[in-house]
Structures are given as C-alpha cells and as structure tokens.
Design an enzyme around this catalytic site. Structure first.
Site, short mmCIF file in Angstrom:
data_model
loop_
_atom_site.label_atom_id
_atom_site.label_comp_id
_atom_site.label_asym_id
_atom_site.label_seq_id
_atom_site.Cartn_x
_atom_site.Cartn_y
_atom_site.Cartn_z
N GLU A 4 0.82 -1.20 0.00
CA GLU A 4 0.00 0.00 0.00
C GLU A 4 0.86 1.26 0.00
O GLU A 4 0.56 2.24 -0.67
CB GLU A 4 -0.93 0.02 1.22
N CYS A 42 -11.97 2.32 -14.60
CA CYS A 42 -12.35 3.72 -14.42
C CYS A 42 -11.08 4.56 -14.27
O CYS A 42 -10.83 5.16 -13.23
CB CYS A 42 -13.24 3.85 -13.18
N CYS A 72 -16.02 2.77 -19.92
CA CYS A 72 -17.36 2.64 -19.32
C CYS A 72 -18.13 1.43 -19.85
O CYS A 72 -18.91 0.83 -19.11
CB CYS A 72 -18.15 3.92 -19.55
N CYS A 110 -17.57 -1.51 -17.71
CA CYS A 110 -17.69 -1.27 -16.27
C CYS A 110 -19.00 -1.85 -15.72
O CYS A 110 -20.07 -1.65 -16.30
CB CYS A 110 -17.65 0.24 -16.02
N CYS A 120 -24.25 4.69 -13.40
CA CYS A 120 -23.21 5.66 -13.04
C CYS A 120 -23.66 7.08 -13.41
O CYS A 120 -23.95 7.37 -14.57
CB CYS A 120 -21.91 5.31 -13.76
S1 SF4 Z 1 -19.32 3.86 -15.85
FE1 SF4 Z 1 -18.77 5.35 -14.30
S2 SF4 Z 1 -17.59 4.17 -12.79
FE2 SF4 Z 1 -17.70 2.96 -14.65
S3 SF4 Z 1 -15.84 3.47 -15.82
FE3 SF4 Z 1 -17.47 4.83 -16.53
S4 SF4 Z 1 -17.24 6.65 -15.25
FE4 SF4 Z 1 -16.13 5.02 -14.22
#
Ligand code: SF4
Length: 368
Positions: free
Chosen positions: A46, A201, A208, A211, A217
């Site tokens: 970390e 992200c 996106c 994602c 989102c």
């Molecule tokens: S949908 Fe939202 S959380 Fe997912 S990659 Fe795109 S901006 Fe990031």
C-alpha cells in the site's frame, strides 16, 4: 448530500454485489501482494502503491520482500539498505516512515502490526485509507478505504462535485465508502474497488462499456465522466537550477554527500551541489579538500518533483587522492559504483550509470 444519494440510489443497493461479481471474473488475482497475504505485505504494498503504478511497484515489492521479509528485519536494517531498495521509486519519505514505523512496531507492539485502524494511524506514514486496507485485506474486517482510485470511482458513480482533496468532498466520499463497504467479503471488495479504478475507471480514459456500474453511473449519465472528480486549478510549477558536482578521484570513486532529512531526497546519497553561479572548481575544493585537475560539463537535464522542476547541470571534476577529512566525515563518502548498497537519488543513479560508459568523453580537458 452523500446520505441522500445513498438513500435514493439504485446503484448503492447493488454496488458491492456488482463489484464483487466483476472482480471474480475480471479482477487481478495474481499480484505479488495478493499471495501469502499478511498485514506486513499489505502495508508495504500500500505504501509503495501511493502515487505509483502497479507495474512499477511489482519489482520493487519483490526485491523489498526478499531482503526484508518481516517487520523485525526491516526495523533492524541500516537505513541505507532500505533507501537503496527504494532508489528510483520516489517520495523517499515513504521509505523512511516505513522503517520508523517498523521500529515502533518492534519496540511497542512486540513486532506485530496492530490490527485496528485507530492504532495503525498512530504509526508514521499510515493514514486512514492505508490502515483500512491493512485491516480489510489482511484481517477481513469491514474497513473502508479511500485511495486515489477509490475516490475516482465513487466520485464518478455518485457524481460528487468538487476537487477530490477538498475537505467537503473528502467527507462525502468517506461517507459513501463507509456505507458501501460490505460486511461480507470485505477483503475482496477492497481489492476489487482499487482494481476497478486502476484498470477500468481510469483517470483520463474510463472504459465505461466494460464497467459493472455503467447502467447507473451518474457521471456517465452526465455525458462527461472525466469531469468527476473536479480537477484542481493548475498552478505554475517553479523552476530551479543547480550544478551537481561529479567529483571523481584517481581510484575511480565518486564523492557522495548524505542529504539532510527531512528534505528533498532526505537520507539519500547524492552528488554535492553548487549554486548555479558558483565557481565549480572552488566548490570542489571547499567540499572535497582537493582542487580539480580536470573539469568537464555534461548536458543540463531536468528532474521534476511534485512542486518544482530542477534543471541539473552535471560538472565532472577529477581530483587527486581524497583528503583525509573527507574520509572521516560521516556525511561524505567516496563511493565505488557497484560497491556498498546505498540509497541514491534518481538523477545520481542515472549519472553514475552513464558514467560507466562515457566518463572519458565527459571529462573534456578544460583545465590542466
Ligand atoms: S461507468 Fe462510471 S464508474 Fe464505470 S468506468 Fe465509466 S465513469 Fe467510471
């Protein structure tokens, strides 16, 4: 604001489940600190991962673990050995704090890293997020984290306005992090949300379509996901200049000076510096006790810190055998490349690596 968002958000209700399902299928499971998991390994990883990318950290982490496999070994090691293995990773206060904390753990906690966020936060270099990661990943506690990747994911999913480090934004993000972290599979959740920020992200090009949060989102719905979190106003970065005195003796050794700590490159060994307008030969005499026989200048190069640029002009100076007072001074040593393990600043390492091949070319006769 965060509480309201949480109450009315479909995403909040499914956040952890979607993230865990995504991580099971697409997350990274083979990073070195994900093997033989222990509080010590999580802690070191970390700290190394702060401001530094995973691919850069991996070989540093492996070398560090081979040399310092546990807290006691790290606590008992010479500082030079620790800084040597940090050379090139930057932000050297991290390494000094790591060792200072290891010594406290040995002296005050019987060599065991504390297993609660509050006590961990009393150790040098450990903040709430790092402590949360240790408690969550190593001990399976429900313990939220908020590192740079997590801040970005949460700020986007829940459209948190404001710069990521503004205190009101941080309060809101911590509230979200607290509420969203599940009691079950907390360790996996912590790794998953860091992973999503690092691989999907990302800061400037979020993927996106890949994602698991894309349906709900809020940043994506706004049409401009990278607007979250807001960027800090760009400030102009000052520039400074210096001469680095690469003083070499007839034995092929270089004069290095230990940098004061705290400060830039604190605790690392570096070539002595002279002001931009100082006569390099006079400075060499003052520092090494020997007037240079030959002097040559290398090309100026730039090293960028987080808060300023440093333009460095290396000045190569050749002197006779070292004067005695230099050898006895703890702050100054004659260093043979490839010899004793020392923590070197990145420009010094770069110059020494280059000198191996090109010293004769660099040392043009300007003075005989
Ligand atoms: S949908 Fe939202 S959380 Fe997912 S990659 Fe795109 S901006 Fe990031």
């Amino acid at each position: 604001v965060a509480t309201e968002k949480l109450q009315h958000s479909v995403l909040a209700a499914h956040f952890a489940a979607r993230l865990l399902a995504w991580h099971d299928q697409h997350g990274r499971h083979d990073l070195p600190w994900q093997q033989q998991i222990s509080a010590y390994r999580v802690w070191v990883s970390e700290i190394m991962l702060q401001q530094t990318q995973v691919s850069t950290v991996i070989p540093y982490f492996q070398r560090f673990m081979a040399r310092f496999p546990d807290v006691a070994t790290l606590a008992g090691a010479p500082e030079d050995d620790v800084l040597h293995l940090w050379t090139g990773l930057g932000y050297y206060a991290r390494a000094r704090n790591l060792q200072a904390a290891a010594r406290i753990v040995v002296q005050q906690h019987r060599g065991e890293l504390p297993a609660d966020v509050e006590t961990l936060c009393t150790l040098p270099g450990i903040g709430r997020s790092t402590a949360g990661a240790i408690c969550s990943i190593a001990h399976g506690q429900r313990s939220p984290i908020l590192d740079g990747n997590v801040k970005r994911v949460l700020a986007r999913c829940f459209a948190v306005a404001g710069a990521a480090n503004a205190s009101s934004t941080l309060r809101e993000l911590w509230t979200l992090a607290e509420a969203l972290t599940p009691a079950e599979r907390s360790a996996t959740y912590t790794q998953a949300i860091m992973d999503l920020g690092a691989t999907v992200c990302t800061r400037s090009r979020p993927a996106c379509t890949l994602c698991p949060m894309h349906i709900d989102c809020l940043a994506l719905r706004s049409g401009n996901p990278t607007a979250f979190p807001a960027r800090k106003a760009r400030r102009s970065v000052p520039e400074r200049r210096c001469q680095m005195l690469v003083i070499r003796n007839r034995a092929g050794e270089f004069l290095l000076e230990k940098r004061p700590s705290p400060g830039i490159w604190g605790g690392l060994w570096s070539f002595p510096e002279a002001a931009e307008d100082e006569d390099a030969a006079t400075a060499c005499d003052r520092i090494s006790g020997s007037a240079p026989q030959r002097i040559g200048r290398g090309p100026t190069f730039r090293h960028t810190f987080s808060h300023f640029h440093l333009d460095i002009t290396p000045v190569h100076l050749e002197v006779e055998a070292p004067a005695t007072h230099v050898m006895e001074d703890q702050r100054l040593i004659w260093y043979k490349p490839g010899g004793k393990n020392l923590g070197l600043s990145a420009p010094v390492k770069r110059l020494i690596d280059r000198l191996g091949q090109t010293n004769d070319e660099l040392l043009k006769d300007e003075r005989t």
